[in-house]
Write an enzyme that holds these catalytic residues in place. Sequence first.
Site, short mmCIF file in Angstrom:
data_model
loop_
_atom_site.label_atom_id
_atom_site.label_comp_id
_atom_site.label_asym_id
_atom_site.label_seq_id
_atom_site.Cartn_x
_atom_site.Cartn_y
_atom_site.Cartn_z
N ASP A 172 39.78 43.49 70.31
CA ASP A 172 39.78 42.11 70.79
C ASP A 172 40.97 41.85 71.69
O ASP A 172 42.11 41.82 71.24
CB ASP A 172 39.84 41.18 69.57
CG ASP A 172 39.63 39.73 69.94
OD1 ASP A 172 39.58 39.42 71.14
OD2 ASP A 172 39.51 38.90 69.03
N ASP A 207 38.49 37.88 79.52
CA ASP A 207 38.35 38.38 78.16
C ASP A 207 37.22 39.39 78.09
O ASP A 207 36.08 39.09 78.44
CB ASP A 207 38.07 37.22 77.21
CG ASP A 207 37.84 37.69 75.78
OD1 ASP A 207 38.44 38.70 75.38
OD2 ASP A 207 37.05 37.04 75.07
#
Length: 418
Positions: A97, A296
């Site tokens: 992540d 992201d």
Amino acid sequence: MAMHTLFCALFIMVLNVALSQGLTVELIHRNSPQSPLYNASATPEDLSTDAASRSLARYRNYYTQRKIKSTVIPDGGNYLMKLAIGTPPVQQYAILDTGSDLIWIQCQPCDNCYQQDSPLFDPSQSSTFSYNVGCNSNACNALPRSGCGLINNQCLYDYQYEDQSYTDGELATETFTFDDGQSGTEFPRTVFGCGHMNAGTFSRASGLVGLSQGHLSLNSQLSFTKFSYCLVPVISGLNSKLKFGEDVVVSSAANAVSTPLQSQNDGFYHLNLEAVTIGGNTIQSPMSGGGDIIIDSGTTLNYLDPVLYDNLEAAVRDMLGLNSVQHPDGVYNLCYETESLTAVPEIQMTFHFTGADVVLNSINIFGDGGYGLSCLSMLPSDGYGLNIYGNRAQINFQVEYDIGSKQISFAPADCTRF
């Protein structure tokens, strides 16, 4: 990450490290037959809806983080890292992540754990495991929410989220081993969370590995200030690569463009989006000087300022001149029958970041929505005020995160060749 969801593409990541040269990682798409999460019985509609639902949860978690100052995202991570933990090493698959820094793994004894595909890590079977992270340590102080254990002042952590996902446990140190199938490199005394109570949408992975700018992230602990990846198209069936250290040379490529990271204190990678161009129509950001957007790899769709999105969607409709189709599950705003869209010439869209014009192609702009539909891989950030540049827009780009130079670089590429 009530909004429509993101069409998440989940990859498995396999790492190899040579400290003098850097770190290389192989990434496997979540739905690839090589993935431990592969479900041969899943239909395209199942995959589309499931991915969209996971992505929406991720988007909402971003908003939660802004409110509680937490950088941990409990679900929707788009990559699984294949790693081994302990001595002897036990293989695990953990969500990678880029929007969080905490590394955590489900550990025995587990009072309340979600189901994962690999065995739970048992610290008692490892000769290198240690609960030696005190509650007054720098690592413990870097957590957004922590406490002290009754025995030996152990650092306890507790993460809660609006979607009721959570991980509770203790900080510890352990040897992590990364292997790309050719050789393995050990990193002793890696700080991580040993989770004893965990629940939520964690995709049956063993835990989560953070790759943000925070102190506890993998790249921070390994002292890498540069990393890059090149994401292959989902349909290729091939793996992607994630590289750290001296192997990262994207910014020096002849076709590379770079944009500065914006100064923020939340660990995310913030960029400034000035405008978007499609079909000769340039749509300016509603904010003077541009708008904040987070890049992201763990979110699939682009979430844009509602005014910018509405104008962009209208421009796409005008340019295509086709009859749109409502998505049966309502998870996308603009869809077309795939057959009619394939008859349209290659579509391009340019995102104008400060100092960097990134040209997207059809594969970045539209994605498989199931039901014979291709859907716009962008949605408005209604009600959240958080804009995201997701991983579908990054397919077939080498993307370099240079934390030291405070910039992100993009270079178009055929990622199946990397």
